[in-house]
Scaffold this active site. Sequence first.
Site, PDB file in Angstrom:
ATOM      1  N   HIS A 135       5.084 -10.629 -19.080  1.00  6.04           N
ATOM      2  CA  HIS A 135       4.536 -10.552 -17.718  1.00  6.04           C
ATOM      3  C   HIS A 135       4.674 -11.883 -16.985  1.00  6.04           C
ATOM      4  O   HIS A 135       4.913 -12.930 -17.583  1.00  6.04           O
ATOM      5  CB  HIS A 135       3.056 -10.175 -17.768  1.00  6.04           C
ATOM      6  CG  HIS A 135       2.819  -8.706 -17.956  1.00  6.04           C
ATOM      7  ND1 HIS A 135       2.879  -8.098 -19.184  1.00  6.04           N
ATOM      8  CD2 HIS A 135       2.526  -7.722 -17.055  1.00  6.04           C
ATOM      9  CE1 HIS A 135       2.623  -6.798 -19.048  1.00  6.04           C
ATOM     10  NE2 HIS A 135       2.421  -6.538 -17.768  1.00  6.04           N
ATOM     11  N   LYS A 139      -0.851 -13.467 -14.649  1.00  7.37           N
ATOM     12  CA  LYS A 139      -1.651 -12.390 -15.247  1.00  7.37           C
ATOM     13  C   LYS A 139      -2.829 -12.984 -16.017  1.00  7.37           C
ATOM     14  O   LYS A 139      -2.657 -13.901 -16.818  1.00  7.37           O
ATOM     15  CB  LYS A 139      -0.783 -11.532 -16.176  1.00  7.37           C
ATOM     16  CG  LYS A 139      -1.531 -10.341 -16.769  1.00  7.37           C
ATOM     17  CD  LYS A 139      -0.578  -9.343 -17.391  1.00  7.37           C
ATOM     18  CE  LYS A 139      -1.320  -8.184 -18.057  1.00  7.37           C
ATOM     19  NZ  LYS A 139      -2.247  -7.475 -17.176  1.00  7.37           N
TER      20      LYS A 139
END
EC number: 1.17.1.8
Length: 250
Positions: A135, A139
């Site tokens: 990611h 995040k």
Amino acid sequence: MSKLRVAVVGARGRIGSEAVRAVEAAEDMELVAALGRGDRLETLVEAGAQVAVELTTPASVMGNLDFCVRHGIHAVVGTTGWTEDRLAQLGASLDASPETGVLIAPNFSIGAVLTMAFAQRAARYFESVEVIELHHPNKADAPSGTATRTAQLIAAARAEAGLGPQPDATVTALDGARGADVDGVPVHSVRLRGLLAHQEVLLGDEGETLTIRHDSLHHSSFMPGVLLGVRRVVAAPGLTFGLEHFLDLG
Ligand SMILES: NC(=O)C1=CN([C@@H]2O[C@H](COP(=O)(O)OP(=O)(O)OC[C@H]3O[C@@H](n4cnc5c(N)ncnc54)[C@H](OP(=O)(O)O)[C@@H]3O)[C@@H](O)[C@H]2O)C=CC1
Ligand SMILES: O=C(O)C1=N[C@H](C(=O)O)C[C@H](O)C1
């Protein structure tokens, strides 16, 4: 036909701002409220919201859902951080408001939903399995909600097939080298500038491996699932966990 009255909570965030645009563009929906941090939840009632799309943080989601359920506002939830305790707490709120529907979707993208379904299906045939999620570095949580759910589904499929622990002769390892243990499935989290949301499920057995990979390249990948959830949750009282329940995956 009257339009569905939809609110977005977390409307200034990365996925929330995309959801605002998607709801505004949907011909069968009207965006009646777009709330950010610090905005009053009472606005949802004043605006006559039928469905709230909840895209905030694990720290905020429980309070927001408690308000929605108490006021009979259906909810479509993408926010992560779901545990058995949290689900039980939400279930108790829903028991007191039995006509209200809540959809929690660990991932709204069709490719990610299929990845989970394919991994669950393949799990019984392979001795080894590991999950790698990758990611963007902004995040907040690790592992991702999608990877956690994927590992849980794989673990359940392995247990149902009578598979034991995975082969792993590691005796010494640096902390974290073997990833997080989710129900016996190692889950590895990568955070890298340039990425958005990606996942690989690696399955292995004697002489062969199978890799299932999914890439979300833009937040637009989540929007068909968000809109589907909004349309379906109004007729799905109680808790629905996973967008697959609103899809015909065959
Ligand atoms: N299910 C799915 O398919 C997807 C799920 N997600 C999940 O959605 C969540 C949000 O992700 P992302 O958009 O990247 O995160 P962001 O940090 O970009 O957005 C979260 C937003 O929520 C706001 N917020 C926090 N608390 C409240 C509150 N009580 N009321 C209203 N707004 C609030 C934040 O405000 P502030 O900035 O002031 O804190 C921020 O604007 C995460 O849990 C993520 O994992 C993300 C993508 C897809
Ligand atoms: O934070 C994100 O970006 C995402 N969060 C969800 C998760 O934790 O699984 C869904 C997707 O991976 C994007």
